[in-house]
Design an enzyme around this catalytic site. Sequence first.
Site, PDB file in Angstrom:
ATOM      1  N   HIS A  79       0.843  -1.194   0.000  1.00 58.86           N
ATOM      2  CA  HIS A  79       0.000   0.000   0.000  1.00 58.86           C
ATOM      3  C   HIS A  79       0.877   1.241   0.000  1.00 58.86           C
ATOM      4  O   HIS A  79       1.943   1.249   0.614  1.00 58.86           O
ATOM      5  CB  HIS A  79      -0.926   0.023   1.228  1.00 58.86           C
ATOM      6  CG  HIS A  79      -2.084   0.953   1.041  1.00 58.86           C
ATOM      7  ND1 HIS A  79      -2.027   2.286   1.363  1.00 58.86           N
ATOM      8  CD2 HIS A  79      -3.317   0.733   0.527  1.00 58.86           C
ATOM      9  CE1 HIS A  79      -3.182   2.848   1.064  1.00 58.86           C
ATOM     10  NE2 HIS A  79      -3.981   1.941   0.556  1.00 58.86           N
TER      11      HIS A  79
ATOM     12  N   ASP B 110      -7.840  -5.550  -0.081  1.00 57.60           N
ATOM     13  CA  ASP B 110      -8.275  -6.408  -1.190  1.00 57.60           C
ATOM     14  C   ASP B 110      -7.862  -7.864  -1.027  1.00 57.60           C
ATOM     15  O   ASP B 110      -8.221  -8.702  -1.846  1.00 57.60           O
ATOM     16  CB  ASP B 110      -7.716  -5.868  -2.516  1.00 57.60           C
ATOM     17  CG  ASP B 110      -8.324  -4.530  -2.862  1.00 57.60           C
ATOM     18  OD1 ASP B 110      -9.538  -4.376  -2.650  1.00 57.60           O
ATOM     19  OD2 ASP B 110      -7.598  -3.636  -3.329  1.00 57.60           O
TER      20      ASP B 110
HETATM   21  N1  CMC Z   1       4.048  -7.755  -4.611  1.00 53.52           N
HETATM   22  C1  CMC Z   1       5.397  -7.711  -4.774  1.00 53.52           C
HETATM   23  N2  CMC Z   1       6.122  -6.582  -4.664  1.00 53.52           N
HETATM   24  C2  CMC Z   1       5.465  -5.460  -4.364  1.00 53.52           C
HETATM   25  C3  CMC Z   1       4.076  -5.439  -4.158  1.00 53.52           C
HETATM   26  C4  CMC Z   1       3.360  -6.645  -4.303  1.00 53.52           C
HETATM   27  N3  CMC Z   1       2.034  -6.679  -4.158  1.00 53.52           N
HETATM   28  N4  CMC Z   1       3.676  -4.164  -3.881  1.00 53.52           N
HETATM   29  C5  CMC Z   1       4.785  -3.427  -3.884  1.00 53.52           C
HETATM   30  N5  CMC Z   1       5.873  -4.192  -4.171  1.00 53.52           N
HETATM   31  C6  CMC Z   1       7.271  -3.762  -4.235  1.00 53.52           C
HETATM   32  C7  CMC Z   1       7.535  -2.949  -5.483  1.00 53.52           C
HETATM   33  O1  CMC Z   1       7.932  -3.779  -6.563  1.00 53.52           O
HETATM   34  C8  CMC Z   1       8.623  -2.037  -5.011  1.00 53.52           C
HETATM   35  O2  CMC Z   1       9.813  -2.777  -4.968  1.00 53.52           O
HETATM   36  P1  CMC Z   1      11.235  -2.043  -5.280  1.00 53.52           P
HETATM   37  O3  CMC Z   1      11.405  -1.044  -4.184  1.00 53.52           O
HETATM   38  O4  CMC Z   1      12.229  -3.149  -5.268  1.00 53.52           O
HETATM   39  O5  CMC Z   1      11.083  -1.406  -6.618  1.00 53.52           O
HETATM   40  C9  CMC Z   1       8.242  -1.736  -3.551  1.00 53.52           C
HETATM   41  O6  CMC Z   1       7.495  -2.873  -3.138  1.00 53.52           O
HETATM   42  C10 CMC Z   1       7.409  -0.475  -3.364  1.00 53.52           C
HETATM   43  O7  CMC Z   1       6.236  -0.608  -4.152  1.00 53.52           O
HETATM   44  P2  CMC Z   1       5.672   0.502  -5.108  1.00 53.52           P
HETATM   45  O8  CMC Z   1       4.878  -0.160  -6.193  1.00 53.52           O
HETATM   46  O9  CMC Z   1       6.773   1.425  -5.530  1.00 53.52           O
HETATM   47  O10 CMC Z   1       4.716   1.258  -4.078  1.00 53.52           O
HETATM   48  P3  CMC Z   1       3.566   2.242  -4.431  1.00 53.52           P
HETATM   49  O11 CMC Z   1       3.261   2.975  -3.220  1.00 53.52           O
HETATM   50  O12 CMC Z   1       3.887   3.030  -5.648  1.00 53.52           O
HETATM   51  O13 CMC Z   1       2.339   1.273  -4.840  1.00 53.52           O
HETATM   52  C11 CMC Z   1       0.618  -0.327  -4.643  1.00 53.52           C
HETATM   53  C12 CMC Z   1       1.373   0.808  -3.953  1.00 53.52           C
HETATM   54  C13 CMC Z   1      -0.611  -0.635  -3.818  1.00 53.52           C
HETATM   55  C14 CMC Z   1       0.177   0.114  -6.033  1.00 53.52           C
HETATM   56  C15 CMC Z   1       1.526  -1.573  -4.739  1.00 53.52           C
HETATM   57  O14 CMC Z   1       1.831  -2.023  -3.453  1.00 53.52           O
HETATM   58  C16 CMC Z   1       0.900  -2.691  -5.523  1.00 53.52           C
HETATM   59  O15 CMC Z   1       1.006  -2.715  -6.745  1.00 53.52           O
HETATM   60  N6  CMC Z   1       0.195  -3.660  -4.841  1.00 53.52           N
HETATM   61  C17 CMC Z   1      -0.553  -4.696  -5.526  1.00 53.52           C
HETATM   62  C18 CMC Z   1      -1.889  -4.148  -6.010  1.00 53.52           C
HETATM   63  C19 CMC Z   1      -2.858  -3.944  -4.879  1.00 53.52           C
HETATM   64  O16 CMC Z   1      -3.045  -4.806  -4.038  1.00 53.52           O
HETATM   65  N7  CMC Z   1      -3.535  -2.778  -4.872  1.00 53.52           N
HETATM   66  C20 CMC Z   1      -4.571  -2.470  -3.875  1.00 53.52           C
HETATM   67  C21 CMC Z   1      -4.159  -1.383  -2.934  1.00 53.52           C
HETATM   68  S1  CMC Z   1      -5.242  -1.269  -1.481  1.00 53.52           S
HETATM   69  C22 CMC Z   1      -6.826  -0.886  -2.097  1.00 53.52           C
HETATM   70  C23 CMC Z   1      -6.912   0.504  -2.620  1.00 53.52           C
HETATM   71  O17 CMC Z   1      -6.899   1.432  -1.814  1.00 53.52           O
HETATM   72  O18 CMC Z   1      -7.003   0.656  -3.833  1.00 53.52           O
END
Ligand code: CMC
Length: 430
Positions: A307, A364
């Site tokens: 998140h 989720d």
């Molecule tokens: N599985 C594996 N790695 C992950 C995941 C995951 N679900 N989520 C984040 N990471 C890694 C990402 O690859 C990155 O790694 P690195 O630092 O090596 O590049 C690190 O963790 C930070 O992640 P980010 O994508 O840069 O973080 P963000 O704040 O930009 O994105 C997020 C947040 C929710 C989009 C992301 O965690 C994600 O894609 N999660 C899976 C999709 C998901 O479950 N979304 C629902 C969010 S909660 C409901 C809502 O409010 O919508």
Amino acid sequence: MSENAEIRYQGQSWEFPVVVGTENEKGIDIQKLRDRTGLVTLDNGYQNTGSTKSAITFIDGDKGILRYRGYPIEELAQKATFPETAYLLIYGELPTAEQLRIFRQRLTENSMIHEDMLHFLTGMPPSAHPMGILSSMVNALALFYPRFYVEDMDAATFDQMAVSLISKVRTIAAFSYKKSIGEPFVYPRADKTYCANFLNMMFDSHAKPYSEDPLFIEALNALLIVHADHEQNCSTSTVRLVGSSYANLYASICAGICALWGPLHGGANQKAMETLSMIQKNGWTAEQVIAKAKDKKDLFLLHGFGHRVYKSYDPRAKVLKNLVERVFSTKNIQDPLLNIALELEQLALKDEYFIERKLYPNVDFYSGILYRAMGIPEDMFTVMFAIGRMPGWIAHWKEMHDEGNLKIGRPRQIYTGPTVRSFVPKEERV
Ligand code: CMC
């Protein structure tokens, strides 16, 4: 005492006010930054940009705190109903018994959709994704109920639109499901509560009349409450951005629904469930799945984890996990996908990659397991999120317009394209 922050650049320095919130959150007010320094800020994905002040929802992502208008989510999910949570979010206070009675009455009175809208609905292809149907139908509400000029909107008109959206979204969602399975629509009933009414519209049929299940109704109520608002997330920011151009409430919320559809946002609940099914089908072990999620060359993403704001366990996921345990044990439900989810969580929480990045289950991860137990199909999961989020979107749209100093949302950029060049006729291009 007011504080300032100093910005220094090329030998000059400027002071900017620091804005402090009621929970002591602090932000530098840089509205005059460009005028005074010639600089803009650059913040890809708005990772550290406060787009507004807001009094609706508070999140402390490090401590795993979520409160609506000051009330902890755990308490609301346990003690409140979805309609009173909606009222709280939109109007700022819990309704009195009489206010709630009137609000519920108005939800009932506004639960039908214009019959002509059904032509629109029945004309959609049977394979249409319910989120596409929902966004189109919500936008179409503006055509059937066109009291939407923001400039002329008085409080009574807003109240009418708000209650109408919260009520009709549920009818549209259930109708789109009935259409997808080729069954006749079941109309909303005045004698049923918000959640019972929805489940009745979804599952009542000529062949098998729906019989109310109090535990599922309670679970749905809690599910909708935990989704009801989440401050400046992607879809809510979209609603605000679209609404800031004075677009009507329906159009703004239609845009919010489209933003929610994406698999990184609300669409993650459908993806998370598809992932669990895929794991089961392929017979992957939890270790293999975690390895895939960590592998940067593998496009596989463990939806339902991670998140932007929570760097500890998402409090909504905690509420839902407890609810899953209670519903499953009370009703003696066995679902192999729940075991897979529990195993994945256990492994991920011990894994260095997940620990380092503070990746925990989000809302989720467990919501789909509950929807599935209720018989709600996977492609309706994000629609369920949208029904829950409706009061939050409306509350933010209202807050933005009530503030009185509405500025159209219009970020800046750092241009990185070609500098000026002359047009080349096509014959001379290489
Ligand atoms: N599985 C594996 N790695 C992950 C995941 C995951 N679900 N989520 C984040 N990471 C890694 C990402 O690859 C990155 O790694 P690195 O630092 O090596 O590049 C690190 O963790 C930070 O992640 P980010 O994508 O840069 O973080 P963000 O704040 O930009 O994105 C997020 C947040 C929710 C989009 C992301 O965690 C994600 O894609 N999660 C899976 C999709 C998901 O479950 N979304 C629902 C969010 S909660 C409901 C809502 O409010 O919508």
